[in-house]
Motif scaffolding. Structure first.
Motif, PDB file in Angstrom:
ATOM      1  N   PRO A  19      18.070  33.569  41.254  1.00 14.91           N
ATOM      2  CA  PRO A  19      19.018  34.383  42.023  1.00 14.91           C
ATOM      3  C   PRO A  19      20.450  34.147  41.566  1.00 14.91           C
ATOM      4  CG  PRO A  19      18.275  32.499  43.314  1.00 14.91           C
ATOM      5  CD  PRO A  19      17.448  32.506  42.062  1.00 14.91           C
ATOM      6  N   ILE A  20      21.324  35.092  41.876  1.00 19.11           N
ATOM      7  CA  ILE A  20      22.744  34.925  41.590  1.00 19.11           C
ATOM      8  C   ILE A  20      23.248  33.715  42.362  1.00 19.11           C
ATOM      9  CG2 ILE A  20      25.003  36.022  41.728  1.00 19.11           C
ATOM     10  CD1 ILE A  20      23.045  37.320  39.762  1.00 19.11           C
ATOM     11  N   SER A  21      24.028  32.873  41.709  1.00 22.12           N
ATOM     12  CA  SER A  21      24.497  31.646  42.359  1.00 22.12           C
ATOM     13  C   SER A  21      25.438  31.946  43.523  1.00 22.12           C
ATOM     14  CB  SER A  21      25.222  30.763  41.336  1.00 22.12           C
ATOM     15  OG  SER A  21      26.449  31.352  40.956  1.00 22.12           O
ATOM     16  N   ILE A  22      25.456  31.042  44.457  1.00 28.94           N
ATOM     17  CA  ILE A  22      26.360  31.167  45.603  1.00 28.94           C
ATOM     18  C   ILE A  22      27.806  31.237  45.126  1.00 28.94           C
ATOM     19  CG2 ILE A  22      27.214  30.035  47.679  1.00 28.94           C
ATOM     20  CD1 ILE A  22      24.439  31.192  48.001  1.00 28.94           C
ATOM     21  N   ILE A  23      28.129  30.442  44.097  1.00 29.78           N
ATOM     22  CA  ILE A  23      29.501  30.435  43.575  1.00 29.78           C
ATOM     23  C   ILE A  23      29.888  31.808  43.055  1.00 29.78           C
ATOM     24  CG2 ILE A  23      30.992  29.526  41.755  1.00 29.78           C
ATOM     25  CD1 ILE A  23      29.535  26.866  42.008  1.00 29.78           C
ATOM     26  N   GLU A  24      28.986  32.453  42.280  1.00 33.00           N
ATOM     27  CA  GLU A  24      29.307  33.780  41.756  1.00 33.00           C
ATOM     28  C   GLU A  24      29.471  34.785  42.882  1.00 33.00           C
ATOM     29  OE1 GLU A  24      27.596  37.379  38.910  1.00 33.00           O
ATOM     30  OE2 GLU A  24      26.599  35.417  38.854  1.00 33.00           O
ATOM     31  N   LYS A  25      28.598  34.713  43.886  1.00 30.34           N
ATOM     32  CA  LYS A  25      28.709  35.640  45.008  1.00 30.34           C
ATOM     33  C   LYS A  25      30.041  35.465  45.729  1.00 30.34           C
ATOM     34  CE  LYS A  25      23.761  36.167  45.971  1.00 30.34           C
ATOM     35  NZ  LYS A  25      22.682  36.001  46.965  1.00 30.34           N
ATOM     36  N   ILE A  26      30.434  34.224  45.915  1.00 32.02           N
ATOM     37  CA  ILE A  26      31.707  33.953  46.588  1.00 32.02           C
ATOM     38  C   ILE A  26      32.883  34.464  45.753  1.00 32.02           C
ATOM     39  CG2 ILE A  26      33.282  32.124  47.329  1.00 32.02           C
ATOM     40  CD1 ILE A  26      30.774  30.510  48.142  1.00 32.02           C
ATOM     41  N   MET A  27      32.822  34.223  44.440  1.00 28.40           N
ATOM     42  CA  MET A  27      33.907  34.667  43.560  1.00 28.40           C
ATOM     43  C   MET A  27      34.019  36.184  43.538  1.00 28.40           C
ATOM     44  SD  MET A  27      33.591  31.972  40.379  1.00 28.40           S
ATOM     45  CE  MET A  27      34.996  32.615  39.478  1.00 28.40           C
ATOM     46  N   ASN A  28      32.877  36.874  43.564  1.00 34.92           N
ATOM     47  CA  ASN A  28      32.904  38.334  43.562  1.00 34.92           C
ATOM     48  C   ASN A  28      33.518  38.902  44.836  1.00 34.92           C
ATOM     49  OD1 ASN A  28      31.753  38.625  41.026  1.00 34.92           O
ATOM     50  ND2 ASN A  28      29.666  38.705  41.813  1.00 34.92           N
ATOM     51  N   ARG A  29      33.449  38.122  45.909  1.00 34.38           N
ATOM     52  CA  ARG A  29      33.992  38.600  47.185  1.00 34.38           C
ATOM     53  C   ARG A  29      35.361  38.010  47.499  1.00 34.38           C
ATOM     54  NH1 ARG A  29      30.590  41.645  49.987  1.00 34.38           N
ATOM     55  NH2 ARG A  29      28.361  41.594  49.530  1.00 34.38           N
ATOM     56  N   THR A  30      35.836  37.090  46.640  1.00 35.20           N
ATOM     57  CA  THR A  30      37.149  36.467  46.893  1.00 35.20           C
ATOM     58  C   THR A  30      38.061  36.622  45.673  1.00 35.20           C
ATOM     59  OG1 THR A  30      36.238  34.314  46.198  1.00 35.20           O
ATOM     60  CG2 THR A  30      36.236  34.823  48.562  1.00 35.20           C
ATOM     61  N   LEU A  31      37.847  35.786  44.657  1.00 39.06           N
ATOM     62  CA  LEU A  31      38.731  35.776  43.503  1.00 39.06           C
ATOM     63  C   LEU A  31      38.781  37.134  42.802  1.00 39.06           C
ATOM     64  CD1 LEU A  31      40.540  34.067  41.608  1.00 39.06           C
ATOM     65  CD2 LEU A  31      38.481  33.510  40.305  1.00 39.06           C
ATOM     66  N   PHE A  32      37.628  37.815  42.718  1.00 35.78           N
ATOM     67  CA  PHE A  32      37.564  39.092  41.996  1.00 35.78           C
ATOM     68  C   PHE A  32      37.584  40.305  42.930  1.00 35.78           C
ATOM     69  CE2 PHE A  32      34.941  36.237  39.099  1.00 35.78           C
ATOM     70  CZ  PHE A  32      36.031  35.914  38.291  1.00 35.78           C
ATOM     71  N   ARG A  33      37.911  40.085  44.195  1.00 37.09           N
ATOM     72  CA  ARG A  33      37.818  41.174  45.164  1.00 37.09           C
ATOM     73  C   ARG A  33      38.788  42.321  44.854  1.00 37.09           C
ATOM     74  NH1 ARG A  33      40.948  37.277  47.371  1.00 37.09           N
ATOM     75  NH2 ARG A  33      42.846  37.880  48.494  1.00 37.09           N
ATOM     76  N   PHE A  34      39.911  42.002  44.184  1.00 34.96           N
ATOM     77  CA  PHE A  34      40.881  43.057  43.874  1.00 34.96           C
ATOM     78  C   PHE A  34      40.386  43.979  42.767  1.00 34.96           C
ATOM     79  CE2 PHE A  34      41.770  39.434  41.216  1.00 34.96           C
ATOM     80  CZ  PHE A  34      42.074  39.965  39.978  1.00 34.96           C
ATOM     81  N   ARG A  35      39.299  43.603  42.081  1.00 38.75           N
ATOM     82  CA  ARG A  35      38.728  44.459  41.034  1.00 38.75           C
ATOM     83  C   ARG A  35      37.502  45.226  41.526  1.00 38.75           C
ATOM     84  NH1 ARG A  35      38.424  39.814  36.456  1.00 38.75           N
ATOM     85  NH2 ARG A  35      40.663  39.484  36.141  1.00 38.75           N
ATOM     86  N   LEU A  36      36.982  44.849  42.681  1.00 39.62           N
ATOM     87  CA  LEU A  36      35.718  45.413  43.146  1.00 39.62           C
ATOM     88  C   LEU A  36      35.873  46.028  44.527  1.00 39.62           C
ATOM     89  CD1 LEU A  36      33.433  42.336  42.307  1.00 39.62           C
ATOM     90  CD2 LEU A  36      33.798  44.335  40.861  1.00 39.62           C
ATOM     91  N   ASN A  37      35.046  47.032  44.796  1.00 42.09           N
ATOM     92  CA  ASN A  37      34.899  47.473  46.177  1.00 42.09           C
ATOM     93  C   ASN A  37      33.644  46.827  46.750  1.00 42.09           C
ATOM     94  OD1 ASN A  37      32.584  49.061  45.409  1.00 42.09           O
ATOM     95  ND2 ASN A  37      33.963  50.659  44.713  1.00 42.09           N
ATOM     96  N   GLY A  38      33.418  46.978  48.030  1.00 40.88           N
ATOM     97  CA  GLY A  38      32.294  46.306  48.658  1.00 40.88           C
ATOM     98  C   GLY A  38      30.948  46.736  48.127  1.00 40.88           C
ATOM     99  N   VAL A  39      30.805  48.026  47.802  1.00 43.16           N
ATOM    100  CA  VAL A  39      29.537  48.547  47.308  1.00 43.16           C
ATOM    101  C   VAL A  39      29.190  47.949  45.948  1.00 43.16           C
ATOM    102  CG1 VAL A  39      28.308  50.627  46.604  1.00 43.16           C
ATOM    103  CG2 VAL A  39      29.794  50.692  48.600  1.00 43.16           C
ATOM    104  N   LEU A  40      30.179  47.908  45.051  1.00 47.99           N
ATOM    105  CA  LEU A  40      29.924  47.369  43.712  1.00 47.99           C
ATOM    106  C   LEU A  40      29.675  45.864  43.777  1.00 47.99           C
ATOM    107  CD1 LEU A  40      29.685  48.206  40.756  1.00 47.99           C
ATOM    108  CD2 LEU A  40      32.096  47.631  40.457  1.00 47.99           C
ATOM    109  N   ALA A  41      30.429  45.166  44.609  1.00 49.44           N
ATOM    110  CA  ALA A  41      30.208  43.723  44.753  1.00 49.44           C
ATOM    111  C   ALA A  41      28.796  43.437  45.235  1.00 49.44           C
ATOM    112  CB  ALA A  41      31.236  43.131  45.720  1.00 49.44           C
ATOM    113  N   GLN A  42      28.317  44.247  46.178  1.00 44.86           N
ATOM    114  CA  GLN A  42      26.945  44.082  46.676  1.00 44.86           C
ATOM    115  C   GLN A  42      25.925  44.340  45.576  1.00 44.86           C
ATOM    116  OE1 GLN A  42      25.669  46.919  49.629  1.00 44.86           O
ATOM    117  NE2 GLN A  42      24.255  45.473  50.568  1.00 44.86           N
ATOM    118  N   ALA A  43      26.178  45.376  44.761  1.00 46.39           N
ATOM    119  CA  ALA A  43      25.259  45.691  43.665  1.00 46.39           C
ATOM    120  C   ALA A  43      25.231  44.573  42.629  1.00 46.39           C
ATOM    121  CB  ALA A  43      25.669  47.009  43.012  1.00 46.39           C
TER     122      ALA A  43
END
Length: 304
Positions: free
Chosen positions: A220-244
């Protein structure tokens, strides 16, 4: 490599080539080749491309799809230049100018790679050669706003390179934005549902060969990557893409399971855990490519 599915797919590809070489009717066999993504695990697919090219199957497929790192791989294969793709994986993709996990503002500089693919005098893709391949070539991308899969069929050289760039552009770790015909697209592996499902739905094929460029063992995708996608990289992603992005491996396995249960003849080739996605050791990349090349030669030498 790990083979899963229907061996008749390989036999059908071999039979189509035999009929083509003999000048006989072969349109009843419509094989589809799909190269998936996996960053440096694309070394598996680079070895497959080399073997299939060496065995004379460059013009055998009716349709081809490249997704993420599989997009340049499928394009070089279509152009008959799989050796160049191998060189790029070993030298350029291992270069820290491309991937550097400590460069948080640009961990994967996709613009660096696309400049090599489009402009380097010795390594650039020849769009005319790609276009001359008889196969219908598609590049898989994700619609940024919806994370829905989209198959782009390049219509000119500019559209082609933009499509490849979009497909490899990991929007979470790359700051670049790719707009095509007014639509923002991102990495073709970041879709929900998975691009494999879209390809099998949209393309009329009798036999499907999927090179996953991923390992069979599920991680599975690591917890760290999931957190980074929703925090550090949140300005590059919307919620739908982050979930995908965070569910991409589950979506991939769901898509393959669905393909296996369909009425199509489907063969899937997985990696064997010999390389990881962020590998930057040129010797290990080269060894993985060669091991894959050898395995594919063996697969196509098997008799019924």
């Amino acid at each position: 490599m790990i083979f899963e599915g229907d061996h008749s797919v390989v036999e059908a590809i071999k039979e189509k080539k035999r009929l083509m070489d003999a000048g006989k009717e072969h349109d009843h066999i419509r094989p589809l080749l799909i190269q998936g993504g996996g960053l440096m695990r694309g070394a598996y697919g680079a070895g497959a491309s080399l073997a299939l090219e060496e065995l004379g199957y460059t013009n055998t497929f009716t349709s081809m799809v490249g997704i993420s790192s599989g997009a340049p791989l499928i394009a070089y294969f279509a152009a008959g230049n799989a050796k160049v793709a191998k060189s790029i994986f070993i030298k350029d993709c291992a270069d820290k100018r491309f991937v550097n996990v400590w460069r948080f503002w640009n961990q994967a500089d996709t613009k660096y790679l696309i400049n090599i693919i489009s402009s380097d005098e010795k390594k650039k893709l020849d769009f005319d050669k790609v276009s001359s391949n008889p196969a219908d070539l598609y590049i898989g991308v994700s619609e940024f706003e919806t994370a829905l899969p989209k198959l782009l069929k390049p219509k000119n050289v500019y559209h082609f390179f933009d499509s490849v760039h979009a497909s490899i552009n990991m929007q979470n770790v790359s700051p670049h934005k790719v707009i095509i015909d007014g639509v923002h697209y991102a990495d073709g592996g970041f879709t929900k549902p998975h691009m494999f499902t879209e390809a099998l739905k949209e393309i009329d094929a009798t036999h499907i060969l999927i090179i996953t460029n991923n390992d069979k063992r599920f991680t599975p995708i690591s917890i760290i990557e999931k957190i980074m996608n929703r925090t550090l990289f949140r300005f590059r992603l919307n919620g739908v893409l982050a979930q995908a992005i965070n569910s991409r491996r589950e979506e991939r396995d769901k898509a393959i399971a669905g393909a296996m249960k369909s009425d199509n003849a489907v063969a899937v080739v997985w990696g064997d855990c010999s390389i990881h996605g962020m590998e930057n050791n040129p010797q290990k990349i080269a060894a993985t490519i060669e091991a894959s090349r050898t395995w594919w030669h063996g697969l196509f030498s098997l008799e019924k």
